[in-house]
Motif scaffolding. Structure first.
Motif, PDB file in Angstrom:
ATOM      1  N   ASP A   1      17.563  32.825 -39.727  1.00 34.46           N
ATOM      2  CA  ASP A   1      17.610  34.245 -40.742  1.00 34.46           C
ATOM      3  C   ASP A   1      16.112  34.873 -40.363  1.00 34.46           C
ATOM      4  O   ASP A   1      16.143  36.190 -40.851  1.00 34.46           O
ATOM      5  CB  ASP A   1      17.741  33.703 -42.066  1.00 34.46           C
ATOM      6  N   ASN A   2      15.150  34.213 -40.211  1.00 35.40           N
ATOM      7  CA  ASN A   2      13.826  34.620 -40.257  1.00 35.40           C
ATOM      8  C   ASN A   2      13.542  35.157 -38.880  1.00 35.40           C
ATOM      9  O   ASN A   2      12.367  35.674 -38.817  1.00 35.40           O
ATOM     10  CB  ASN A   2      12.712  33.640 -40.653  1.00 35.40           C
ATOM     11  N   GLY A   3      14.343  35.079 -37.923  1.00 35.47           N
ATOM     12  CA  GLY A   3      14.250  35.554 -36.439  1.00 35.47           C
ATOM     13  C   GLY A   3      13.242  34.767 -35.870  1.00 35.47           C
ATOM     14  O   GLY A   3      12.588  35.188 -34.908  1.00 35.47           O
ATOM     15  N   GLN A   4      13.087  33.464 -36.242  1.00 32.61           N
ATOM     16  CA  GLN A   4      12.450  32.651 -35.580  1.00 32.61           C
ATOM     17  C   GLN A   4      12.922  31.978 -34.034  1.00 32.61           C
ATOM     18  O   GLN A   4      12.160  31.601 -33.267  1.00 32.61           O
ATOM     19  CB  GLN A   4      11.755  31.521 -36.254  1.00 32.61           C
ATOM     20  N   ASN A   5      14.250  32.035 -34.118  1.00 40.12           N
ATOM     21  CA  ASN A   5      14.865  31.452 -32.943  1.00 40.12           C
ATOM     22  C   ASN A   5      15.408  32.523 -32.085  1.00 40.12           C
ATOM     23  O   ASN A   5      16.437  33.262 -32.303  1.00 40.12           O
ATOM     24  CB  ASN A   5      16.171  30.481 -33.373  1.00 40.12           C
ATOM     25  N   SER A   6      14.670  32.890 -31.111  1.00 40.03           N
ATOM     26  CA  SER A   6      15.216  33.815 -30.059  1.00 40.03           C
ATOM     27  C   SER A   6      16.491  33.527 -29.121  1.00 40.03           C
ATOM     28  O   SER A   6      17.130  34.566 -28.723  1.00 40.03           O
ATOM     29  CB  SER A   6      14.016  34.553 -29.341  1.00 40.03           C
ATOM     30  N   ALA A   7      16.536  32.336 -29.030  1.00 39.93           N
ATOM     31  CA  ALA A   7      17.436  31.746 -28.118  1.00 39.93           C
ATOM     32  C   ALA A   7      18.559  30.781 -28.967  1.00 39.93           C
ATOM     33  O   ALA A   7      18.121  30.085 -29.745  1.00 39.93           O
ATOM     34  CB  ALA A   7      17.009  30.955 -27.104  1.00 39.93           C
ATOM     35  N   PRO A   8      19.870  30.786 -28.610  1.00 37.12           N
ATOM     36  CA  PRO A   8      20.644  30.032 -29.419  1.00 37.12           C
ATOM     37  C   PRO A   8      20.256  28.692 -28.957  1.00 37.12           C
ATOM     38  O   PRO A   8      19.966  28.246 -27.775  1.00 37.12           O
ATOM     39  CB  PRO A   8      21.924  30.278 -28.727  1.00 37.12           C
ATOM     40  N   VAL A   9      20.536  27.841 -30.048  1.00 37.92           N
ATOM     41  CA  VAL A   9      20.092  26.402 -29.938  1.00 37.92           C
ATOM     42  C   VAL A   9      21.362  25.493 -30.409  1.00 37.92           C
ATOM     43  O   VAL A   9      22.001  25.624 -31.260  1.00 37.92           O
ATOM     44  CB  VAL A   9      18.978  26.102 -31.097  1.00 37.92           C
ATOM     45  N   ASN A  10      21.671  24.545 -29.547  1.00 36.01           N
ATOM     46  CA  ASN A  10      22.644  23.406 -29.755  1.00 36.01           C
ATOM     47  C   ASN A  10      21.910  22.734 -30.754  1.00 36.01           C
ATOM     48  O   ASN A  10      21.342  21.789 -30.660  1.00 36.01           O
ATOM     49  CB  ASN A  10      22.976  22.844 -28.530  1.00 36.01           C
ATOM     50  N   ILE A  11      22.561  22.879 -32.056  1.00 39.65           N
ATOM     51  CA  ILE A  11      22.150  22.245 -33.159  1.00 39.65           C
ATOM     52  C   ILE A  11      22.143  20.582 -33.329  1.00 39.65           C
ATOM     53  O   ILE A  11      21.160  19.838 -33.324  1.00 39.65           O
ATOM     54  CB  ILE A  11      22.563  22.470 -34.504  1.00 39.65           C
ATOM     55  N   VAL A  12      23.507  20.078 -32.489  1.00 40.80           N
ATOM     56  CA  VAL A  12      23.676  18.735 -32.529  1.00 40.80           C
ATOM     57  C   VAL A  12      22.436  17.961 -31.608  1.00 40.80           C
ATOM     58  O   VAL A  12      21.992  16.974 -31.739  1.00 40.80           O
ATOM     59  CB  VAL A  12      25.144  18.476 -32.063  1.00 40.80           C
ATOM     60  N   THR A  13      22.535  18.635 -30.176  1.00 38.25           N
ATOM     61  CA  THR A  13      21.492  18.159 -29.589  1.00 38.25           C
ATOM     62  C   THR A  13      20.111  18.285 -29.853  1.00 38.25           C
ATOM     63  O   THR A  13      19.448  17.166 -29.452  1.00 38.25           O
ATOM     64  CB  THR A  13      21.595  18.776 -27.895  1.00 38.25           C
ATOM     65  N   ASP A  14      19.889  19.202 -30.478  1.00 37.02           N
ATOM     66  CA  ASP A  14      18.472  19.356 -30.906  1.00 37.02           C
ATOM     67  C   ASP A  14      18.149  18.455 -31.902  1.00 37.02           C
ATOM     68  O   ASP A  14      16.958  17.805 -32.032  1.00 37.02           O
ATOM     69  CB  ASP A  14      18.172  20.664 -31.440  1.00 37.02           C
ATOM     70  N   PHE A  15      19.035  18.187 -33.072  1.00 34.96           N
ATOM     71  CA  PHE A  15      18.936  17.279 -33.932  1.00 34.96           C
ATOM     72  C   PHE A  15      18.892  15.689 -33.568  1.00 34.96           C
ATOM     73  O   PHE A  15      17.841  14.940 -33.731  1.00 34.96           O
ATOM     74  CB  PHE A  15      20.285  17.153 -34.834  1.00 34.96           C
ATOM     75  N   LEU A  16      19.679  15.389 -32.648  1.00 34.26           N
ATOM     76  CA  LEU A  16      19.439  14.090 -31.661  1.00 34.26           C
ATOM     77  C   LEU A  16      18.318  14.064 -31.144  1.00 34.26           C
ATOM     78  O   LEU A  16      17.476  12.842 -31.227  1.00 34.26           O
ATOM     79  CB  LEU A  16      20.424  13.764 -30.896  1.00 34.26           C
ATOM     80  N   LYS A  17      17.489  14.941 -30.409  1.00 28.26           N
ATOM     81  CA  LYS A  17      16.163  14.931 -29.743  1.00 28.26           C
ATOM     82  C   LYS A  17      15.346  14.584 -30.903  1.00 28.26           C
ATOM     83  O   LYS A  17      14.397  13.780 -30.550  1.00 28.26           O
ATOM     84  CB  LYS A  17      15.962  16.088 -28.970  1.00 28.26           C
ATOM     85  N   LYS A  18      15.104  15.433 -31.778  1.00 30.66           N
ATOM     86  CA  LYS A  18      14.235  15.359 -33.110  1.00 30.66           C
ATOM     87  C   LYS A  18      14.201  14.184 -33.684  1.00 30.66           C
ATOM     88  O   LYS A  18      13.131  13.713 -34.486  1.00 30.66           O
ATOM     89  CB  LYS A  18      14.153  16.319 -33.784  1.00 30.66           C
ATOM     90  N   ASN A  19      15.410  13.596 -33.742  1.00 27.66           N
ATOM     91  CA  ASN A  19      15.586  12.229 -34.921  1.00 27.66           C
ATOM     92  C   ASN A  19      16.058  11.229 -34.121  1.00 27.66           C
ATOM     93  O   ASN A  19      16.863  10.366 -34.562  1.00 27.66           O
ATOM     94  CB  ASN A  19      16.624  12.748 -36.031  1.00 27.66           C
ATOM     95  N   ALA A  20      15.849  11.003 -32.820  1.00 27.52           N
ATOM     96  CA  ALA A  20      16.696  10.046 -31.938  1.00 27.52           C
ATOM     97  C   ALA A  20      16.120   8.534 -32.323  1.00 27.52           C
ATOM     98  O   ALA A  20      16.963   7.906 -32.554  1.00 27.52           O
ATOM     99  CB  ALA A  20      16.070  10.266 -30.353  1.00 27.52           C
ATOM    100  N   LEU A  21      14.697   8.364 -32.768  1.00 26.16           N
ATOM    101  CA  LEU A  21      14.388   7.198 -33.374  1.00 26.16           C
ATOM    102  C   LEU A  21      15.141   6.626 -34.418  1.00 26.16           C
ATOM    103  O   LEU A  21      15.524   5.392 -34.460  1.00 26.16           O
ATOM    104  CB  LEU A  21      12.959   6.773 -33.162  1.00 26.16           C
ATOM    105  N   ILE A  22      15.008   7.555 -35.673  1.00 25.96           N
ATOM    106  CA  ILE A  22      15.384   7.394 -36.741  1.00 25.96           C
ATOM    107  C   ILE A  22      17.076   6.859 -36.649  1.00 25.96           C
ATOM    108  O   ILE A  22      17.748   5.893 -37.360  1.00 25.96           O
ATOM    109  CB  ILE A  22      15.276   8.159 -37.961  1.00 25.96           C
ATOM    110  N   VAL A  23      17.891   7.731 -35.868  1.00 28.40           N
ATOM    111  CA  VAL A  23      19.305   7.604 -35.613  1.00 28.40           C
ATOM    112  C   VAL A  23      19.552   6.367 -34.943  1.00 28.40           C
ATOM    113  O   VAL A  23      20.317   5.678 -35.291  1.00 28.40           O
ATOM    114  CB  VAL A  23      19.565   8.846 -35.039  1.00 28.40           C
ATOM    115  N   LEU A  24      18.714   5.971 -33.729  1.00 29.94           N
ATOM    116  CA  LEU A  24      19.044   4.894 -33.125  1.00 29.94           C
ATOM    117  C   LEU A  24      18.634   3.605 -34.342  1.00 29.94           C
ATOM    118  O   LEU A  24      19.416   2.590 -34.195  1.00 29.94           O
ATOM    119  CB  LEU A  24      18.123   4.739 -32.029  1.00 29.94           C
TER     120      LEU A  24
END
Length: 255
Positions: A104-127
């Protein structure tokens, strides 16, 4: 016991929904993302304080570290297991709103796979959550044969740092990182995390050694190897998170 599992399935998501609706009704200026963030952190803190209370009851009741039992130990594991599933979903929902705000703020110029991005950034806590649910849960409920409630209580006490971590996350979200309150809370996190999530492991070895008249450093050679390996697996992410906390504290001091 299975009714406690069902109760946990209703309690944590239900409390999340009620908390979010309360915030939406009484604090209409908060965005949807803010209400999710506050609700997620509040539920985490509630679960943590319940676990700490249960841990204190168990430790104060068990005089023999291996053989003494307390009914609440297995009962709370059954009740709290659904929290792991709920929390993964809640963290994903929070991440989704974060990404939406960036779009909404125009900070993401390219589409992001939210599920993949979430797992990458929270891999340790999810594991971490999945290990607790898929490995520790069956061991505690079915395979330990009623032994070691005292140690389970010690591990519950590790949750004491969670409310302070949640508070820090909320202060950061609302841009209060430069306040004295944030710095004081950070110091509290560092101390509590070190005592309750790091020192708790050598303390358990010391308590076992005291019970059986064995020096603490000899305890790993007197207990099954899988117990020491299990402790190492549980302790490893705690050490990693502690290094992150120390690194953040140093960066704040440098500023």
């Amino acid at each position: 016991m299975w009714h406690l599992l069902a109760l946990g399935c209703l309690f944590f998501p239900g409390l999340f929904i009620l908390t979010r609706r309360f915030l939406q009704t009484n604090f209409p200026t908060l965005s949807d993302g803010d209400t999710v963030a506050v609700s997620v952190r509040f539920i985490s803190s509630v679960q943590a304080m319940m676990a700490v209370f249960v841990g204190y009851i168990i430790i104060s009741s068990c005089k023999h570290v291996m053989k003494d039992r307390h009914w609440i130990s297995t009962a709370y594991v059954m009740f709290g297991a659904p929290y792991m599933v709920y929390d993964i979903y809640a963290m994903y929902l929070y991440h989704w709103y974060k990404q939406k705000m960036k779009r909404d703020n125009g900070q993401n110029s390219a589409p992001v796979n939210i599920v993949t991005d979430f797992l990458k950034k929270n891999a340790l806590i999810v594991l971490h959550h999945l290990v607790l649910l898929l490995v520790c849960f069956p061991i505690i409920v079915y395979y330990r044969k009623g032994l070691g409630d005292f140690f389970l209580g010690c591990l519950f006490l590790a949750e004491l740092s969670t409310p302070f971590v949640s508070f820090a996350k909320l202060l950061s979200r609302f841009r209060k990182q430069n306040t004295l309150l944030y710095k004081i809370n950070g110091a509290i996190i560092l101390v509590i995390f070190f005592f309750c999530r790091i020192l708790v492991f050598p303390y358990m070895y010391w308590a076992y050694g005291k019970q059986y008249g064995i020096p603490a450093h000899r305890v790993p050679f007197h207990i099954p190897l899988h117990c020491t390996l299990g402790n190492a697996i549980l302790m490893a992410p705690q050490v990693y998170w502690l290094t992150l906390i120390i690194r953040k504290a140093r960066s704040m001091k440098a500023e």
